[in-house]
Write a protein that holds these residues in place. Structure first.
Motif, short mmCIF file in Angstrom:
data_model
loop_
_atom_site.label_atom_id
_atom_site.label_comp_id
_atom_site.label_asym_id
_atom_site.label_seq_id
_atom_site.Cartn_x
_atom_site.Cartn_y
_atom_site.Cartn_z
N HIS B 93 0.93 -1.28 -0.21
CA HIS B 93 0.01 -0.11 0.03
C HIS B 93 0.99 1.30 0.05
CE1 HIS B 93 -4.25 -0.77 0.06
NE2 HIS B 93 -4.18 -1.83 0.95
N ASP B 153 -4.45 -1.99 -3.22
CA ASP B 153 -4.04 -0.67 -4.04
C ASP B 153 -2.31 -1.17 -4.37
OD1 ASP B 153 -2.99 1.55 -5.15
OD2 ASP B 153 -4.18 3.00 -3.69
N SER B 155 -0.64 0.77 -6.60
CA SER B 155 -0.18 1.73 -7.56
C SER B 155 1.23 2.09 -7.05
CB SER B 155 -1.08 2.95 -7.61
OG SER B 155 -1.52 3.35 -6.24
N PHE B 177 -8.09 -6.32 -10.87
CA PHE B 177 -7.79 -5.21 -9.80
C PHE B 177 -9.35 -4.78 -9.52
CE2 PHE B 177 -3.55 -5.74 -11.44
CZ PHE B 177 -2.66 -5.62 -10.21
N SER B 179 -9.81 -1.24 -9.30
CA SER B 179 -9.67 0.02 -9.87
C SER B 179 -8.58 0.57 -10.86
CB SER B 179 -9.54 1.00 -8.84
OG SER B 179 -9.36 2.26 -9.07
N SER B 181 -6.77 2.65 -10.98
CA SER B 181 -5.64 3.30 -10.03
C SER B 181 -4.89 2.43 -9.22
CB SER B 181 -6.29 4.59 -9.68
OG SER B 181 -7.10 4.24 -8.78
N PHE B 182 -5.29 1.11 -9.21
CA PHE B 182 -4.69 0.07 -8.20
C PHE B 182 -3.78 -0.81 -8.91
CE2 PHE B 182 -8.37 -0.14 -4.89
CZ PHE B 182 -8.28 1.15 -4.57
N THR B 183 -3.69 -0.44 -10.22
CA THR B 183 -2.97 -1.34 -11.02
C THR B 183 -1.27 -0.97 -11.12
OG1 THR B 183 -3.13 -0.17 -13.05
CG2 THR B 183 -4.71 -1.97 -12.47
N ARG B 317 -8.38 10.03 1.11
CA ARG B 317 -7.95 9.08 0.20
C ARG B 317 -9.11 7.72 0.23
NH1 ARG B 317 -1.85 6.94 0.63
NH2 ARG B 317 -3.00 5.26 -0.67
N GLY B 319 -10.10 3.68 -1.06
CA GLY B 319 -10.25 2.41 -2.01
C GLY B 319 -11.32 2.42 -2.82
N GLY B 340 -10.14 8.02 -5.30
CA GLY B 340 -9.98 6.40 -5.20
C GLY B 340 -11.07 5.94 -6.53
#
Lengths: 217, 410
Positions: B93, B153, B155, B177, B179, B181-183, B317, B319, B340
């Motif tokens: 994270h 997450d 990222s 994933f 989102s 943005s979590f990749t 922030r 998830g 998120g």
């Protein structure tokens, strides 16, 4: 009642979302990313977006227009992007070309706005279609109505909206079948004119049933 | 209060027909019919507690109902293993990581031990989160398709931990994933599958208005006046102090109440400190209700959300933000930060209102309180958005489609 030469075979489709390595944090970046985006990505953010957001019948046209409005606060460009009607396109390449042109033109006209950072970035995604036959078919108008009445949103979307790309015609599976197999060109035309931007998929389904009922199924 | 039957129900796919309609369930069955000769195996690290276990507890009976052979294996490990994986979790994270040479050995040893114990012989194997990630090391001479479902997450992962885990990740056929943005940049296909809620669970099923009233009044909340609510654990990233400030700005115009309800204060020292700060900020205002709820409060949370006039999620922030999904499902107008996974759910001016500041939140809350018809429309559209995209049935359908896609690809 007229029997079709070829029965209408109903299918449905589920969609997988694939992540692509393209994102945009400003209009200038959107312009560049659009140039490099895949057909599957343009499909996801336009055709497929209409499926995911079909319940929004006011002011939601495609993901690009929504992002330009909500994250970049550029209503003029958002309106322009929202005005692209997927029914006018026979290929995703043509649709991408027009998006590229509109964004590039705006960026050239307003260079300072082009570079302004967006509130949140735009992530390019791709849709992968997994089509599955439903083991349902109709050989005449009565059978067609019976099946149509119990179709899922995804199936309606598959035959009525995404089929346009498959057919490379300015029509949909339902209209094509009604015209070619049952000899009902005016019904086919009325069905083809149902506005997919101002109807939910339930609304499309209801209107289809209503138009066929008036035809006398 | 009588026990809530939703808490211990037996799950059948047809139970969801009143929620999503018969055609949707028929379609799921049509997709599943193409997978009858396949077998599915899910592996994670806990059978109870936590979001993944909650999803699998619902999803496994659905696969069984679809007559797709399915197995759920839970990894076993000692305290040392779970301490290491907790450290990995925080490091992935983007948190700090206390590098200990033996950590990697402990992780590999328990993965190997589980590989010996668990027969990984299904045709579609889904490994959840980093704990069982290295089970893929045993992948050979077997035509199975392996997917890694990463719920966290990724990222900004700590490079030391990521460099250790990445060689395992790239042995999978794909990663899923929650989102975009979590990749993380990976050489394998990456798919997106949003988290989901169970509409029939205790936290989300319908409640009678009288029951809602009784529950909120038990907390001393006046159900006759507007209620602004944020449900979240007491965590600085959820900005509860910002919510109190926004409420005060709204309060100059509307006679309303604020509910800040959540948990986490009892077992988290920082949560306790945040709770104290929030109580201090609330002072003696009788219209601010701060509820530190125990983990078994699903029904209470359900009622608090349903009683609310506006739901706030002013996270700094986030998830995915399942509390937003829950609020939208209850047809509530939502004012939430554009962070998120929230913008995926709250489509600005369509399914809720996105904000970027305390003042913005206050303004949009006032706007909704002044325009109840518009607030109701946002709520209705938010409900449809969840029905279409963020329910357990949508999640099941995404799994089925992904399995079919993988099988066709090879």
């Amino acid at each position: 009642m007229k029997t079709a030469r070829d029965p209408f075979r109903f299918s449905t489709a589920a969609y997988i979302t694939r992540v692509c390595p393209l994102e945009a944090g400003s209009l200038a970046e959107l312009s560049e990313a659009l140039e490099r985006s895949s057909d599957a990505s343009i499909f996801y953010h336009t055709f497929q977006s209409l499926h995911r957001h079909h319940f929004l019948t006011e002011g939601y046209s495609n993901d690009f227009a929504q992002w330009v409005l909500a994250a970049c606060n550029c209503s003029e460009l958002a309106e322009r992007l929202a005005s692209f009607d997927i029914r006018d396109y026979l290929s995703l390449a043509d649709l991408r070309r027009d998006f590229c042109w509109a964004v590039r033109d705006y960026c050239q006209t307003y260079p300072s706005r082009a570079e302004a950072p967006a509130f949140e970035s735009f992530d390019f995604l791709e849709a992968v279609e997994v089509a599955v036959p439903l083991d349902l078919e109709a050989a005449n108008l009565r059978e067609f109505v019976e099946v149509l009445a119990r179709l899922s949103h995804a199936s309606i979307y598959f035959h009525f909206i995404s089929s346009r790309l498959r057919l490379h015609l300015r029509t949909n599976d339902f209209s094509l079948w009604l015209e070619r197999n049952l000899g009902l060109p005016s019904l086919a035309d009325r069905i083809n004119r149902i506005d997919i931007y101002t109807h939910t998929l339930e609304g499309v389904q209801r209107t289809l049933l209503d138009l066929i009922a008036r035809q006398g199924a | 209060m009588p026990p809530d039957p939703a808490a211990h129900r037996v799950i059948h796919l047809d139970d969801y027909i009143p929620v999503v309609g018969e055609p949707e369930i028929a379609e799921i069955r049509a997709l599943a019919s193409r997978l009858q000769d396949q077998s599915v195996q899910m592996v994670n690290s806990t059978a109870v507690g936590g979001g993944v276990a909650e999803i699998l507890n619902c999803m496994i009976p659905m696969f069984q109902d679809l007559r797709i052979p399915v197995r759920w294996d839970v990894m076993t490990g000692g305290n040392d293993f779970f301490e290491v994986t907790k450290a990995f979790h925080n490091a992935l994270h983007g948190g700090t990581y206390d590098d200990r040479a033996e950590n990697f050995e402990i992780f590999l040893a328990y993965n190997e031990q589980n590989r010996q114990r668990v027969a990984l012989d299904s045709s579609l194997i889904v490994i959840h989160d980093p704990q069982p990630l290295a089970l893929v090391a045993g992948r050979h001479n077997h035509a199975a398709h392996w997917l890694w479902r990463c719920h966290i997450d990724l990222s900004r992962p700590n490079p030391l931990v990521w460099d250790f885990l990445e060689p395992f990740v790239i042995r999978y056929d794909g990663a899923i994933f929650s989102s975009p943005s979590f990749t993380h940049q990976l050489p394998i296909p990456q798919y997106l599958s949003y988290p989901c809620i169970d509409p029939l669970s205790a936290k989300n099923h319908d409640l009678e208005p009288a029951q809602v009233r009784a529950i909120v009044e038990r907390f001393g909340i006046d159900s006759g006046r507007p209620i602004l609510t944020q449900i979240s654990r007491f965590d600085r990233l959820k900005d509860p102090l910002g919510v109190v400030k926004a409420y005060r700005l709204v309060r100059s115009y509307f006679d309303c109440q604020l509910v800040l309800a959540g948990g986490g204060a009892a077992d988290d020292p920082e949560g306790g400190a945040v709770l104290t700060e929030v109580r201090e900020a609330a002072g003696s205002d009788p219209d601010i209700h701060i509820l530190d709820l125990p983990p078994w409060s699903a029904l209470e949370i359900n009622a608090l959300q349903r009683a609310s006039t506006v739901i706030i999620q002013k996270s700094l922030r986030e998830g995915f933000g399942l509390t937003v999904t829950e609020a939208l499902w209850k047809k509530k107008p939502v004012v939430a930060s554009a962070v998120g996974g929230i913008p995926v759910q709250v489509i600005h001016k369509h399914t809720g209102l996105l904000v970027h500041s305390i003042e913005g939140a206050a303004y949009q809350i006032r706007f909704l309180l002044s325009n109840p018809a518009l607030a109701a429309q946002l709520g209705e559209q938010g409900h449809e958005h969840v029905r279409e995209n963020f329910l357990m049935t949508s999640n099941l359908k995404r799994y089925l489609a992904l399995f079919l896609h993988l099988l066709c690809r090879h």
